[in-house]
Design a protein around this motif. Structure first.
Motif, PDB file in Angstrom:
ATOM      1  N   PRO A   8       4.854   7.318   4.393  1.00 18.11           N
ATOM      2  CA  PRO A   8       4.659   8.408   5.371  1.00 18.11           C
ATOM      3  C   PRO A   8       3.635   9.411   4.865  1.00 18.11           C
ATOM      4  CG  PRO A   8       6.996   7.997   4.964  1.00 18.11           C
ATOM      5  CD  PRO A   8       6.232   7.212   3.940  1.00 18.11           C
ATOM      6  N   SER A   9       3.122  10.213   5.804  1.00 14.04           N
ATOM      7  CA  SER A   9       2.104  11.201   5.449  1.00 14.04           C
ATOM      8  C   SER A   9       2.606  12.187   4.408  1.00 14.04           C
ATOM      9  CB  SER A   9       1.651  11.960   6.702  1.00 14.04           C
ATOM     10  OG  SER A   9       0.995  11.077   7.590  1.00 14.04           O
ATOM     11  N   ILE A  10       3.885  12.492   4.425  1.00 18.07           N
ATOM     12  CA  ILE A  10       4.408  13.455   3.452  1.00 18.07           C
ATOM     13  C   ILE A  10       4.309  12.908   2.030  1.00 18.07           C
ATOM     14  CG2 ILE A  10       6.801  12.630   3.669  1.00 18.07           C
ATOM     15  CD1 ILE A  10       7.661  15.565   3.291  1.00 18.07           C
ATOM     16  N   TYR A  11       4.420  11.554   1.886  1.00 17.00           N
ATOM     17  CA  TYR A  11       4.282  10.956   0.556  1.00 17.00           C
ATOM     18  C   TYR A  11       2.842  11.097   0.063  1.00 17.00           C
ATOM     19  CZ  TYR A  11       8.864   8.710   1.083  1.00 17.00           C
ATOM     20  OH  TYR A  11      10.198   8.460   1.238  1.00 17.00           O
ATOM     21  N   LEU A  12       1.866  10.827   0.954  1.00 14.71           N
ATOM     22  CA  LEU A  12       0.465  10.926   0.557  1.00 14.71           C
ATOM     23  C   LEU A  12       0.057  12.374   0.346  1.00 14.71           C
ATOM     24  CD1 LEU A  12      -1.021   8.189   2.916  1.00 14.71           C
ATOM     25  CD2 LEU A  12      -0.599   8.033   0.461  1.00 14.71           C
ATOM     26  N   GLU A  13       0.659  13.292   1.091  1.00 18.05           N
ATOM     27  CA  GLU A  13       0.408  14.704   0.831  1.00 18.05           C
ATOM     28  C   GLU A  13       0.929  15.098  -0.545  1.00 18.05           C
ATOM     29  OE1 GLU A  13       1.412  19.050   2.816  1.00 18.05           O
ATOM     30  OE2 GLU A  13       1.699  17.202   3.983  1.00 18.05           O
ATOM     31  N   ASN A  14       2.024  14.468  -0.949  1.00 24.50           N
ATOM     32  CA  ASN A  14       2.556  14.723  -2.284  1.00 24.50           C
ATOM     33  C   ASN A  14       1.629  14.160  -3.361  1.00 24.50           C
ATOM     34  OD1 ASN A  14       4.665  16.060  -3.611  1.00 24.50           O
ATOM     35  ND2 ASN A  14       5.625  14.115  -4.157  1.00 24.50           N
ATOM     36  N   VAL A  15       0.924  13.053  -3.048  1.00 24.91           N
ATOM     37  CA  VAL A  15      -0.057  12.498  -3.983  1.00 24.91           C
ATOM     38  C   VAL A  15      -1.197  13.485  -4.183  1.00 24.91           C
ATOM     39  CG1 VAL A  15      -1.773  10.670  -4.310  1.00 24.91           C
ATOM     40  CG2 VAL A  15       0.513  10.096  -3.491  1.00 24.91           C
ATOM     41  N   ARG A  16      -1.635  14.122  -3.090  1.00 23.14           N
ATOM     42  CA  ARG A  16      -2.702  15.120  -3.202  1.00 23.14           C
ATOM     43  C   ARG A  16      -2.260  16.298  -4.090  1.00 23.14           C
ATOM     44  NH1 ARG A  16      -3.828  18.138   2.137  1.00 23.14           N
ATOM     45  NH2 ARG A  16      -1.973  19.242   1.371  1.00 23.14           N
TER      46      ARG A  16
ATOM     47  N   ARG B 119      -8.421   8.551   5.708  1.00 24.81           N
ATOM     48  CA  ARG B 119      -7.959   9.294   6.883  1.00 24.81           C
ATOM     49  C   ARG B 119      -6.464   9.601   6.760  1.00 24.81           C
ATOM     50  NH1 ARG B 119     -12.512   8.611   9.688  1.00 24.81           N
ATOM     51  NH2 ARG B 119     -13.639   6.664   9.360  1.00 24.81           N
ATOM     52  N   THR B 120      -6.101  10.146   5.647  1.00 25.15           N
ATOM     53  CA  THR B 120      -4.732  10.547   5.348  1.00 25.15           C
ATOM     54  C   THR B 120      -4.775  11.937   4.716  1.00 25.15           C
ATOM     55  OG1 THR B 120      -4.725   9.636   3.108  1.00 25.15           O
ATOM     56  CG2 THR B 120      -4.152   8.116   4.917  1.00 25.15           C
ATOM     57  N   PRO B 121      -3.641  12.509   4.369  1.00 29.90           N
ATOM     58  CA  PRO B 121      -3.654  13.851   3.745  1.00 29.90           C
ATOM     59  C   PRO B 121      -4.398  13.929   2.424  1.00 29.90           C
ATOM     60  CG  PRO B 121      -1.486  13.398   4.666  1.00 29.90           C
ATOM     61  CD  PRO B 121      -2.278  12.135   4.804  1.00 29.90           C
ATOM     62  N   ILE B 122      -4.824  12.781   1.825  1.00 29.19           N
ATOM     63  CA  ILE B 122      -5.555  12.878   0.557  1.00 29.19           C
ATOM     64  C   ILE B 122      -7.062  13.031   0.779  1.00 29.19           C
ATOM     65  CG2 ILE B 122      -3.805  11.424  -0.564  1.00 29.19           C
ATOM     66  CD1 ILE B 122      -5.961   9.243  -0.773  1.00 29.19           C
ATOM     67  N   GLU B 123      -7.508  13.082   2.039  1.00 29.50           N
ATOM     68  CA  GLU B 123      -8.934  13.205   2.337  1.00 29.50           C
ATOM     69  C   GLU B 123      -9.618  14.355   1.606  1.00 29.50           C
ATOM     70  OE1 GLU B 123     -11.818  14.375   6.130  1.00 29.50           O
ATOM     71  OE2 GLU B 123      -9.806  13.587   6.498  1.00 29.50           O
ATOM     72  N   PRO B 124      -9.000  15.547   1.521  1.00 27.22           N
ATOM     73  CA  PRO B 124      -9.708  16.672   0.870  1.00 27.22           C
ATOM     74  C   PRO B 124     -10.039  16.440  -0.599  1.00 27.22           C
ATOM     75  CG  PRO B 124      -7.864  17.475   2.204  1.00 27.22           C
ATOM     76  CD  PRO B 124      -7.720  15.980   2.122  1.00 27.22           C
ATOM     77  N   ILE B 125      -9.373  15.482  -1.258  1.00 33.60           N
ATOM     78  CA  ILE B 125      -9.638  15.297  -2.690  1.00 33.60           C
ATOM     79  C   ILE B 125     -10.497  14.072  -2.966  1.00 33.60           C
ATOM     80  CG2 ILE B 125      -7.464  16.434  -3.311  1.00 33.60           C
ATOM     81  CD1 ILE B 125      -6.324  13.666  -3.957  1.00 33.60           C
TER      82      ILE B 125
END
Length: 695
Positions: A371-379, A404-410
């Motif tokens: 889920p997106s929350i997991y990938l946001e936690n990776v960021r 194209r997930t929450p890790i895009e900014p990094i």
């Protein structure tokens, strides 16, 4: 040999001696003497009246066989030699010892040179090389080897008595005396570190033993003393520790690479020196094991290569998460049941993600598994100091791209949705020639690198492009994000090098460096300053992606500063040499980079024991008959003593006159010429025969 007599005039002397030069071996002469005695005894038994003359004849024959010679020697007396050793080691520069030694040496030299028939040899004892301490016995042995031992009348050592090469003590032919420079009210405080390891595992405690002791006439009533501890030159922390007791110090290293620990107890008025109040300990921090999470997407030829490379390293703990069945395959099986056992995704990506040193996404794309929350936690994991490596395949250019997930900014490069399916040869960029991850890779692998078949077209948005692919497009991009790091490899064909395609390439070395850079290993920092010490010299090394770095500023332990220019020895690497004028902690600064290094031993042997003592020399002084006196009691008188007699007492030291001489000429004259011996023997024999015949 008979007693001799001599007559002399001036400085020369004529000595006369009777010596024997036998014509036959002594045992044969003794046998002939026995035969002669038997013959005389037989003459007595038979009553022969001529036996006295026969006995005299036999005695003359035996005397002639012994070859008596009258020898005259012209002798020239030789002077006695006195050795004066002046200790100029580091411990002799404490308090007033240096001035005391110099004054005593001049006084002794004047008194010895004023003696008749005496020569003086002055010998300086400097600091030993490589922290060897005071090598007075080595200097004494070398001096004795250069002089005739028969002329040595004595040796005098001006020192604090702390000799560190007693195993090289020579056999003295004359008395050795120690005139020590210590005072009865000397005292010193000393800090000692034992059991310091050369390396330690990060995150684990290391234990060292620390002891602070007072020696000599120290103040009484002191129980606790302050102790300052600093790491890498940072602001020290102060503790109070008991005096004279061993203390176990549990420490945990803050970072990998070299950690410089400095332990100091402040200087107290009255102690001899503060040089032994500080101890430097340099410990290398190493990682025990590297914890890696490998998240594989669609199976491909390079997936097994990644796994095999990571599993082949015994220092790597690998957790491999593979999506073997895509959820778009409509067979009615829920996503959570795609594996034989429930994979702990929540535990890995929420609860224990900070336990991983490195997370690798190998051709991963969004499939609803994470889920997106997991990938946001990776960021968040990266921004707080974690490391992520993305090995991109065609999926990275698709609509389901990991980008194209929450890790895009990094992520340091944006995919253009184009996949280049053409042959190309990876190469190191101009910037990569200076970056430690890729610098010198061409030399690491002898030969032309094999080509890859696929590259994902990306546009660099941040970081450093260290490798390029087709038409110099970005292939490997590195970036720092917050306190962490991220790397993007825009191809899934690195495995071709591992298979040896077209000769292969340095895949293993590249991935090793890449992992160590992401783990923030000091030797792979692109902006770094450090030094390597060899004795009292250091080699200062500066690594930078910039070509203009300026001079390095060096601050000595005493606060003196030096400027040195750095020379580029290879792309991105600058070096210079510096000789430290003193032992201790040096600080290096260049721009925003700083470092510390300790020069010299952690505890110089010259300052391990600073209170003057004759104990190390006691056996040798006793063997030679010499003694130990304190210069604070005044200069001793010098007397002549016979060999074997005590050569030291209260307020005096003795020298042994050797009476050595040089023989200029020797004249020998036979006492019994052959003709005289023959005539005398004949007369005695004939006289004996006539006497017996007349009877």
């Amino acid at each position: 040999m008979c007693p001799h007599f001599s007559t002399g005039w001036g400085n020369d002397a004529m000595t006369s001696t009777i010596v024997f030069d036998p014509l036959l071996p002594w045992w044969l002469i003794a046998l002939l003497a026995l035969v002669t005695a038997c013959g005389i005894a037989l003459a007595l038994v038979r009553g022969l009246s001529g036996w006295p003359l026969r006995a005299l004849a036999g005695a003359v024959i035996l005397a002639a066989l012994t070859g008596p010679v009258y020898q005259q020697e012209d002798r020239k007396p030789l002077t006695d030699i006195v050795l004066l050793l002046e200790d100029e080691s580091a411990s002799q520069r404490l308090a007033e010892r240096g001035e005391t030694t110099a004054s005593a040496a001049e006084t002794l030299a004047a008194r010895i040179e004023a003696r008749d028939n005496t020569e003086l040899r002055r010998i300086t004892v400097p600091d030993g090389t490589d922290n060897a301490g005071t090598e007075a016995m080595t200097a004494l042995s070398e001096a004795l080897a250069e002089e005739p031992r028969g002329r040595i009348a004595g040796a005098i050592l001006l020192s604090d008595g702390r000799i560190h090469d007693m195993d090289r003590a020579p056999d003295m032919p004359a008395p050795l005396h120690l005139l020590h420079t210590g005072r009865s009210d000397d005292w010193d405080r000393r800090l000692r570190i034992d059991n310091a390891p050369a390396f330690a595992i990060l995150g684990e405690e290391v234990s060292m033993t620390l002891t602070i002791t007072d020696e000599g006439a120290a103040p009484e009533g002191v129980r606790d003393v302050p102790l300052d501890i600093s790491i890498d030159g940072d602001e020290p922390q102060r503790f109070n520790v008991p005096l004279g007791r061993e203390i176990e110090l549990p420490l945990s290293l803050p970072h990998g690479g070299r950690n410089v620990l400095q332990f100091t107890t402040p200087y107290v008025d009255g102690e001899l020196t503060d040089r032994n109040n500080t101890a430097l300990v340099q410990i290398n921090g190493v990682r025990d094991r590297l914890s890696v999470l490998l998240v594989s997407g669609e199976p491909h030829a390079g997936g097994r290569t990644w796994r095999n490379l990571l599993k082949s390293d015994s220092s790597v703990d690998l957790v491999h998460f593979t999506i073997l069945r895509p959820p778009e395959k409509q067979d009615g099986v829920p996503v959570r049941e795609l594996s034989l056992i429930a994979f702990p995704t929540r535990e890995l990506f929420l609860e224990k993600i900070d336990d991983f040193d490195l997370i690798i996404f190998d051709r991963y794309k969004r499939r609803g598994i994470l889920p997106s929350i997991y990938l946001e936690n990776v960021r968040n994991y990266v921004e707080k100091g974690g490391a992520v490596l993305i090995a991109a395949g065609p999926d990275f250019a698709s609509a389901d791209s990991l980008y194209r997930t929450p890790i895009e900014p990094i992520v340091p490069a944006r995919p253009t949705a184009r996949v280049i399916e053409e042959r190309y040869r990876p190469k190191v960029s101009e910037l990569g020639q200076r970056h430690p991850v890729t610098a010198g890779l061409e030399q690491e692998f002898d030969g032309e690198w094999g080509r890859w078949m696929r590259q994902i077209e990306v546009e660099q948005t941040a970081g450093d492009m260290v490798m390029t692919g087709k038409d110099d497009r970005p292939l490997l991009v590195l970036d720092r994000v917050g306190e962490g790091r991220i790397a993007l490899l825009a191809s899934d064909h690195a495995w071709l090098w591992n298979r040896g395609y077209e000769g292969g390439g340095p895949q293993l070395e590249l991935l090793r460096r890449l992992a160590h850079w992401m783990m923030k290993e000091p030797e792979l920092e692109e902006e770094a300053l450090w030094a390597e010490a060899t004795g009292q010299r250091m080699r200062i090394i500066r690594r930078s992606l910039s070509g203009d770095i300026g001079d390095v500023t060096i601050t000595s332990p005493s606060g003196e500063t030096f400027e040195r220019s750095l020379e580029e020895v290879s792309p991105g690497r600058f070096e210079t040499q510096f000789g430290g004028p003193e032992i201790g902690l040096y600080r290096l600064e260049n721009g925003d980079q700083s470092a510390v290094i300790g020069l010299g031993p952690a505890a110089p042997v010259e300052f391990e024991q600073t209170i003057a003592s004759a104990a190390p020399l006691a056996p040798m002084l006793e063997q030679s008959g010499g003694g130990a006196l304190a210069l604070e009691d005044g200069m001793p008188r010098i007397r002549d003593v016979r060999p074997g007699r005590p050569a030291a007492g209260r307020g005096w030291i003795g020298l042994t006159p050797r009476g050595a001489f040089e023989t200029a000429s020797v004249t020998q004259t036979a006492l019994l010429p052959a003709w005289a011996v023959l005539l005398l023997i004949s007369a005695l024999v004939v006289g004996g025969w006539l006497r017996e015949g007349r009877r």
